[in-house]
Design an enzyme around this catalytic site. Structure first.
Site, PDB file in Angstrom:
ATOM      1  N   ALA A 256      31.845  -1.491  64.014  1.00 27.42           N
ATOM      2  CA  ALA A 256      32.788  -1.898  65.299  1.00 27.42           C
ATOM      3  C   ALA A 256      32.831  -3.311  65.752  1.00 27.42           C
ATOM      4  CB  ALA A 256      31.946  -1.010  66.514  1.00 27.42           C
ATOM      5  N   ALA A 257      32.393  -4.125  64.715  1.00 28.57           N
ATOM      6  CA  ALA A 257      32.565  -5.546  64.935  1.00 28.57           C
ATOM      7  C   ALA A 257      34.114  -5.856  65.017  1.00 28.57           C
ATOM      8  CB  ALA A 257      31.850  -6.508  63.928  1.00 28.57           C
ATOM      9  N   GLY A 258      34.786  -5.297  64.217  1.00 30.48           N
ATOM     10  CA  GLY A 258      36.510  -5.417  64.182  1.00 30.48           C
ATOM     11  C   GLY A 258      36.821  -4.899  65.434  1.00 30.48           C
ATOM     12  N   ASP A 259      36.538  -3.559  65.702  1.00 28.39           N
ATOM     13  CA  ASP A 259      36.879  -3.014  67.124  1.00 28.39           C
ATOM     14  C   ASP A 259      36.663  -4.237  68.188  1.00 28.39           C
ATOM     15  OD1 ASP A 259      37.529  -0.903  65.394  1.00 28.39           O
ATOM     16  OD2 ASP A 259      35.448   0.212  66.163  1.00 28.39           O
TER      17      ASP A 259
END
Ligand code: RIB
Length: 311
Positions: A256-259
């Site tokens: 979820a870092a990209g999210d």
């Protein structure tokens, strides 16, 4: 401030932590299994709300506990969930996530109710799409539906940010031309620009990344932002290249870092901040997310990002 409409997937994440990701044919052991709320769409909606955005979401869940938990959690975070559809015949989507010791992961998604986020549903939400200031989407829902939403948003002059995850084999040129921002990671960039076989060892240097981004700009994308994990990110527009370093942190889990990055870009742009400010804010926010385990559990609040920005 403009409204952000997130269109995308909603999953229950089943995560196991391992020393190293398994190779084909290998069986490995892990200590425990944890369940959490995820899905790139729901993660981006949650992150944008925590970061201070005015957020609405389009997506589909099953008529089950996970689906209800999803809508409740998003509602509590301040996301407008009134248009989320419940599919009585399908289960909420699920994701199987393996996280290795250095925080890297691999994910397999079983789409479930996300498949009901189809063209009919999206077309029934045309007014919602047309009234959004920014549409933020990813690629875990049916492509036809997604493309129809992008064209609608574009026709109404909303800004469109597409996070091409997971990257498909092909995106039609008409869709590329409708994107203000395309935000692939390195692997997605390779796939989209057809350079997968051209780089030895799968590792790209700055020149190759720039060439990949150039090919996508030639298709009509406004700005390409390539996220590069601990190496930061590159921002490319016609006649413009800028590299941004990442924050130095100890990564625990990159899920979820990209999210979080995409949501932060959307929030900052919705506030009228410059592209550079948006990217710096996003690097800071995603730099916090990687230091925590899980998908939605890892997403930071605005005050945390502002505190980090001051250090
Ligand atoms: O980007 C992370 C997300 O990808 C996970 O939450 C998982 O559900 C998949 O959609």
């Amino acid at each position: 401030m403009g409204d952000i409409l997130v269109i995308g997937s909603m999953n229950v994440d089943m995560t196991i932590r391992v020393k190293e990701l398994p190779k084909t044919g290998e069986t490995i052991l892990a200590r425990d299994l944890s369940f959490g709320l995820g899905g790139k769409g729901a993660n981006q909606a949650m992150a944008a709300a925590r970061l201070g955005g005015k957020v609405r979401m389009l997506g589909c869940v099953g008529d089950d506990d996970f689906g209800r938990k999803h809508t409740q959690a998003l509602r509590e975070a301040g996301v407008d969930v009134s248009d989320i559809k419940t599919d009585r015949a399908a289960s909420t989507g699920s994701a199987f996530i393996c996280v290795e010791e250095n925080g890297g992961n691999c994910i397999v998604v079983s789409q479930g109710a996300n498949l009901s986020c189809d063209e009919d549903y999206i077309k029934s939400k045309r007014e919602v799409i047309r009234s959004a200031g920014i549409v933020l989407a990813q690629m875990e829902i049916p492509q036809k539906a997604l493309y129809s939403a992008i064209l609608d948003a574009r026709a109404a002059r909303g800004k469109v940010i597409l996070n091409p995850a997971p990257a498909p084999e092909h995106i039609p040129d008409e869709i590329y031309r409708g994107l203000d921002y395309l935000t692939p990671n390195e692997t997605e960039l390779m796939k989209l620009c057809g350079m997968e076989g051209e780089v030895s060892g799968g590792t790209w240097d700055g020149q190759a990344i720039q060439e990949g981004a150039r090919r996508l700009l030639d298709k009509g994308v406004g700005t390409v932002i390539v996220t590069l994990g601990e190496k930061g990110c590159g921002v490319f527009r016609k006649g413009h290249v800028a590299w941004f370093p990442a924050k130095q942190v100890r990564a625990v889990d990159t899920t979820a870092a990209g999210d979080c990055f995409n949501a932060a870009v959307a929030v900052a742009l919705a506030e009228g901040r410059t592209e550079q400010e948006a990217v710096e804010f996003a690097i800071c926010a995603s730099g916090i997310a990687v230091t925590r385990a899980g998908a939605q559990e890892s997403l930071p609040y605005r005050r945390e990002v502002e505190a980090r920005e001051r250090t």
